[in-house]
Design an enzyme around this catalytic site. Structure first.
Site, mmCIF file in Angstrom:
data_model
loop_
_atom_site.group_PDB
_atom_site.id
_atom_site.type_symbol
_atom_site.label_atom_id
_atom_site.label_comp_id
_atom_site.label_asym_id
_atom_site.label_seq_id
_atom_site.Cartn_x
_atom_site.Cartn_y
_atom_site.Cartn_z
ATOM 1 N N ASP A 21 0.841 -1.198 0.000
ATOM 2 C CA ASP A 21 0.000 0.000 0.000
ATOM 3 C C ASP A 21 0.879 1.252 0.000
ATOM 4 O OD1 ASP A 21 -2.270 1.521 0.071
ATOM 5 O OD2 ASP A 21 -2.773 1.094 2.154
ATOM 6 N N ASN A 23 1.365 3.385 -2.979
ATOM 7 C CA ASN A 23 1.920 3.830 -4.270
ATOM 8 C C ASN A 23 1.451 5.251 -4.610
ATOM 9 O OD1 ASN A 23 2.885 1.245 -4.460
ATOM 10 N ND2 ASN A 23 1.524 0.594 -6.100
ATOM 11 N N ARG A 25 0.347 7.664 -2.551
ATOM 12 C CA ARG A 25 0.938 8.688 -1.670
ATOM 13 C C ARG A 25 2.402 8.917 -1.992
ATOM 14 N NH1 ARG A 25 -1.302 5.920 3.450
ATOM 15 N NH2 ARG A 25 -1.873 4.448 1.810
ATOM 16 N N HIS A 38 2.787 3.476 -9.130
ATOM 17 C CA HIS A 38 2.531 2.054 -9.373
ATOM 18 C C HIS A 38 3.728 1.417 -10.082
ATOM 19 C CE1 HIS A 38 -1.412 2.326 -7.752
ATOM 20 N NE2 HIS A 38 -1.912 3.048 -8.733
ATOM 21 N N LEU A 132 11.187 -20.704 -4.032
ATOM 22 C CA LEU A 132 10.270 -19.727 -3.431
ATOM 23 C C LEU A 132 8.904 -19.886 -4.094
ATOM 24 C CD1 LEU A 132 9.585 -17.104 -1.784
ATOM 25 C CD2 LEU A 132 10.364 -15.812 -3.761
ATOM 26 N N ARG A 195 -5.254 -2.164 8.445
ATOM 27 C CA ARG A 195 -6.462 -2.949 8.119
ATOM 28 C C ARG A 195 -6.040 -4.164 7.326
ATOM 29 N NH1 ARG A 195 -7.865 2.231 6.434
ATOM 30 N NH2 ARG A 195 -7.171 1.934 4.288
#
Ligand code: FPP
Length: 243
Positions: A21, A23, A25, A38, A132, A195
């Site tokens: 979260d 990008n 701002r 982004h 991975l 959140r």
């Protein structure tokens, strides 16, 4: 001569999930268009996958596009889809070479055909990789995933294939998109928001949550290590008592 103090890498958690979260701002802070935020976010994804492989994390799950993200302006959705297409095309060789297995969870039918094909090919090409396990959540919503699982079980119960008395957590998990993946040990969210935003609602029942102020495009190896250190300071009791 300067002295370099190497930061020790604590034993990593097995499964790290990240809500990327901030990008927008980040772009605002740099007086750049959101699309650039982004683009830098996608660069941070590439770096993070490398870092996770390097520090020995076995499972990494990234929330790249939620089922609610369609509410964003059309050009922003297009930018995100474009980045995704670019990532799938340009990173596939790197994933194959580095032993990364890619899986996508979420409603892929809602994505455009070309992206669906790229996902399918990338999943097939990396299916044998074990270093991975990278899972990307795309057009994903945790409640929808749970509802689909409930629906599948009811369907089986109606046809008599499933005895309702045999519905257990294990049975339920078989109907989730994450079947076969361990639950996340550590959930990281960047940008200071605290959140879960409909991400892995069932799977995060006992995860440790670490919220970082860093905006996603700035997410670095140091941030990952900070989150891992914080994780190690927590005492996981799974509802039991100490010791
Ligand atoms: C949140 O920033 C981030 C997203 C909407 C999704 C993350 C997407 C990427 C990192 C790019 C592409 C992904 C891949 C896998 C190549 P935000 O726009 O909500 O930030 P804000 O809250 O500051 O506005």
């Amino acid at each position: 001569m300067g002295i370099t103090v190497a930061r020790s890498v604590p034993e990593p958690p097995r499964h790290v999930a990240i809500i990327m979260d901030g990008n927008g701002r980040w772009a605002l802070n740099h007086a750049l268009p959101r699309a650039e935020g982004h683009r830098r976010g996608a660069e941070a994804v590439r770096q993070t996958v490398r870092t996770c492989a390097e520090v020995g994390i076995s499972y990494l799950t990234l929330f790249a596009f939620s089922s609610e993200n369609w509410k964003r302006p059309k050009d922003e959705v297009q930018t995100l889809m474009g980045l995704l297409r670019f990532y799938l095309e340009s990173e596939i060789e790197e994933l194959v070479k580095n032993g990364v297995r890619l899986r996508v969870i979420g409603d892929r039918e809602g994505l455009d055909r070309e992206i669906q094909t790229l996902i399918c090919n990338a999943e097939k090409r990396t299916i044998g990789n074990t270093h991975l396990n990278l899972t990307v959540a795309l057009n994903y919503g945790g409640r929808r995933e749970i509802l689909l699982a409930v629906r599948a079980m009811i369907r089986d119960a109606v046809t008599g294939e499933l005895d309702p008395e045999c519905v257990s957590e294990e049975k339920f998990e078989e109907c989730l998109e994450t079947y076969g993946l361990p639950d996340p040990d550590l959930l990281i969210r960047t940008s200071g928001e605290c959140r879960i935003s409909n991400f892995l609602l069932w799977q995060c029942a006992y995860s440790e949550f670490v919220f970082l102020q860093t905006l996603w495009p700035d997410f670095s190896k140091a941030d990952l290590l900070t989150a891992i250190e914080e994780f190690h300071q927590r005492e996981r009791r799974y509802g039991g008592t100490k010791g």
